[in-house]
Design an enzyme around this catalytic site. Structure first.
Site, mmCIF file in Angstrom:
data_model
loop_
_atom_site.group_PDB
_atom_site.id
_atom_site.type_symbol
_atom_site.label_atom_id
_atom_site.label_comp_id
_atom_site.label_asym_id
_atom_site.label_seq_id
_atom_site.Cartn_x
_atom_site.Cartn_y
_atom_site.Cartn_z
ATOM 1 N N GLU A 102 0.808 -1.234 0.000
ATOM 2 C CA GLU A 102 0.000 0.000 0.000
ATOM 3 C C GLU A 102 0.840 1.283 0.000
ATOM 4 O O GLU A 102 0.652 2.162 0.840
ATOM 5 C CB GLU A 102 -0.960 -0.013 1.195
ATOM 6 C CG GLU A 102 -1.903 -1.200 1.154
ATOM 7 C CD GLU A 102 -2.773 -1.328 2.407
ATOM 8 O OE1 GLU A 102 -2.886 -0.371 3.162
ATOM 9 O OE2 GLU A 102 -3.342 -2.424 2.594
ATOM 10 N N ASN A 117 1.973 -5.322 -3.081
ATOM 11 C CA ASN A 117 0.567 -5.604 -2.733
ATOM 12 C C ASN A 117 -0.174 -4.297 -2.464
ATOM 13 O O ASN A 117 0.318 -3.437 -1.732
ATOM 14 C CB ASN A 117 0.593 -6.462 -1.452
ATOM 15 C CG ASN A 117 -0.730 -7.112 -1.110
ATOM 16 O OD1 ASN A 117 -1.273 -7.865 -1.922
ATOM 17 N ND2 ASN A 117 -1.247 -6.846 0.079
ATOM 18 N N HIS A 158 -10.623 -6.553 -1.503
ATOM 19 C CA HIS A 158 -11.664 -6.130 -0.557
ATOM 20 C C HIS A 158 -12.755 -5.468 -1.386
ATOM 21 O O HIS A 158 -12.678 -4.283 -1.697
ATOM 22 C CB HIS A 158 -11.089 -5.151 0.467
ATOM 23 C CG HIS A 158 -9.997 -5.737 1.306
ATOM 24 N ND1 HIS A 158 -10.229 -6.797 2.169
ATOM 25 C CD2 HIS A 158 -8.673 -5.447 1.407
ATOM 26 C CE1 HIS A 158 -9.083 -7.106 2.769
ATOM 27 N NE2 HIS A 158 -8.134 -6.310 2.321
ATOM 28 N N GLU A 186 -6.250 -11.038 -0.128
ATOM 29 C CA GLU A 186 -7.186 -10.372 0.795
ATOM 30 C C GLU A 186 -8.612 -10.312 0.246
ATOM 31 O O GLU A 186 -9.282 -9.279 0.306
ATOM 32 C CB GLU A 186 -6.670 -8.960 1.127
ATOM 33 C CG GLU A 186 -5.247 -8.990 1.679
ATOM 34 C CD GLU A 186 -4.736 -7.652 2.184
ATOM 35 O OE1 GLU A 186 -5.554 -6.811 2.589
ATOM 36 O OE2 GLU A 186 -3.509 -7.465 2.183
ATOM 37 N N ASP A 191 -12.372 -10.570 0.291
ATOM 38 C CA ASP A 191 -13.619 -10.649 1.063
ATOM 39 C C ASP A 191 -14.647 -9.844 0.304
ATOM 40 O O ASP A 191 -14.323 -8.868 -0.364
ATOM 41 C CB ASP A 191 -13.467 -10.184 2.529
ATOM 42 C CG ASP A 191 -12.642 -8.932 2.718
ATOM 43 O OD1 ASP A 191 -12.731 -8.023 1.867
ATOM 44 O OD2 ASP A 191 -11.917 -8.835 3.723
#
Ligand code: 9MR
Length: 451
Positions: free
Chosen positions: A259, A302, A335, A364, A366
């Protein structure tokens, strides 16, 4: 649930003269406000007996109506009395359950097929996943990952049972970040990381190291570093070298930097302590030190919003191009929600990565089911929409060339443990298992994406 022969005859006769499409809406044009009756129902498998189906009618109607079931067992129709209907299907096979509503001579009908195999009723009609199948077996060409914690692998129980059965790639949720592994200068603490890495080795799983450098998981002594910029750089190099050397051969891949870009216009590099003290090329330096420490480990960058933001995606791919041979893969955090980003935007992340010859980590993952806070429990409709999105994501991933495949990581096992609940402060059910570790429709969506 007593069979009423008279009702059977009546329903058959009415049925014969009326239309028989599923979920049909009846409109009576001769009255000013159209009267509508829409037959619908859903079903779940009993948690105590895998051969029992629990039926619940969800009919919407503006008027009083009569309703009847045909359970598909050859017994004809029965009236839909108050309370929950539970039906046991003893034999393997396919059964058509039909739900009739009748108002003023008009019949509406809903049907669903129940499939039963040797393990009982197939959840959501999806067989083969019962006691034998698993996500990792179904995803033969890439790893299926999830997150864990040292305390969870030590505790064992249902969490590790599911880890071992379904997944073959684990990521530490927060204990392989700098604030945990390097709490004070000269004093490393790998105890939590060791517990997870050892668990993975014992159970033949890969470990994805996450994340060496992240502005959000930097210990305060690093944020407030006392020495010169040169000393800071030596310290970071030592941290990366020490960590990668320790886990050489045990950790397959690392997110070297996480990030690094801001979300605001232009997506500039965040002005983290690393950038301030090491310059704009701090990312390249970190990748170089990682490469030198362990030439065999796979190195990833990432970040989030890779699908939803075209500008952030462009910034990320520009960085990746500058890193050249120092980087092996792109971690696109997933996400997302059941509403978006679109399939085309998710595909664009895959295409950009594949065209560069890099490995892709859908990391990640979801999928929020309640981003608009419009439900208070996971409804059947919403669960199906979430299932469709899981299927879409997995399908996109599964369709990339073999050489670009790496892993797809779900950010959590059960809904109630998701970071999203605290982060957004409202109810949600973003994962593949419910809070009791039952497989959700989302789980079957994942499997469907692999077909
Ligand atoms: O889910 C993680 C949460 O438990 C931790 O407290 C937090 C800080 O370490 O990190 C969360 O995971 C983040 C991931 O490492 C990077 N992308 C965003 C994730 C959610 O914040």
């Amino acid at each position: 649930m007593k069979i009423n022969k008279l009702i059977l005859l009546l329903v058959s006769a009415l049925f014969f003269f009326s239309c028989s499409d599923d979920d049909e809406i009846i409109n009576r044009s001769e009255v000013e406000t159209p009267i509508t009756v829409k037959a619908s129902f859903n079903y779940t498998v009993s948690t105590t007996d895998p051969y029992i189906v629990v039926l619940q009618s969800t009919t919407e109607s503006s008027v009083e109506y009569q309703s009847f079931w045909d359970f598909g067992l050859g017994g004809g129709v029965v009236s839909d009395d108050a309370g929950i209907d539970e039906v046991r299907y003893n034999e393997a096979g396919e059964y058509t359950v039909t739900y009739y509503t009748i108002y003023d001579g008009l019949t509406t009908i809903a049907t669903q097929t129940i499939i039963v195999d040797e393990n009982g009723v197939c959840p959501d009609g999806f067989c083969g996943s019962g006691e034998t199948g698993s996500l990792k077996d179904a995803a033969a060409t890439f790893s299926v990952g999830t997150i864990t914690r040292a305390s969870w692998v030590k505790a064992g129980g249902k969490h590790t049972e599911i880890l071992k059965k379904e997944f073959n790639n684990i990521t530490s949720e927060y204990e392989m970040k700098m604030n945990v592994m390097y709490p004070s200068q000269g004093n490393y603490d790998f105890s939590a990381a060791d517990a997870m890495v050892n668990f993975a080795q014992e159970n033949d799983m890969n470990v994805h190291g996450h994340a060496l450098i992240w502005h959000n998981a930097t210990p305060s002594w690093v944020d407030d570093f006392a020495g010169t910029n040169e000393e800071f750089e030596v310290m970071v190099k030592d941290y990366i070298t020490t960590t990668l050397t320790r886990f050489k051969g045990k950790v397959r891949s690392w997110d070297v930097v996480n990030e690094a870009f801001e979300d605001r216009s232009g997506n500039p590099l965040r002005n983290s302590v690393f950038r301030q003290k090491m310059g704009d090329d701090y990312i390249k330096k970190c990748f170089q030190w990682a490469r030198d420490a362990d030439p065999d480990v796979l190195l990833f960058y990432n970040d989030y919003n890779m699908a939803s933001s075209t500008t952030k995606r462009a910034a990320m791919f520009k960085l990746v191009d500058e890193l050249g041979d120092l980087i092996d893969g792109v971690g696109a955090q997933m996400h997302i929600s059941y509403e978006g980003p679109s399939k085309a935007n998710i595909q664009a992340v895959a295409d950009g990565t594949v065209s560069r010859g890099l490995k892709l980590h859908f990391a990640e993952l979801d999928i929020r089911a309640n981003p608009n806070e419009d439900i208070t429990s996971l409804t059947n409709d919403r669960a199906q929409e979430q299932r469709a999105k899981y299927k879409e994501v997995v399908q996109i991933y599964n369709s990339i060339p073999l050489e670009n495949k790496f892993a797809l990581t779900v950010w959590g096992v059960r809904d109630n443990e998701s970071w999203l609940i605290d982060f957004w402060g409202n109810a949600d059910w973003p994962l593949l298992f419910d809070s009791n570790y039952n497989k959700k429709a989302a789980y079957f969506g994942f499997l469907e994406g692999l077909q």
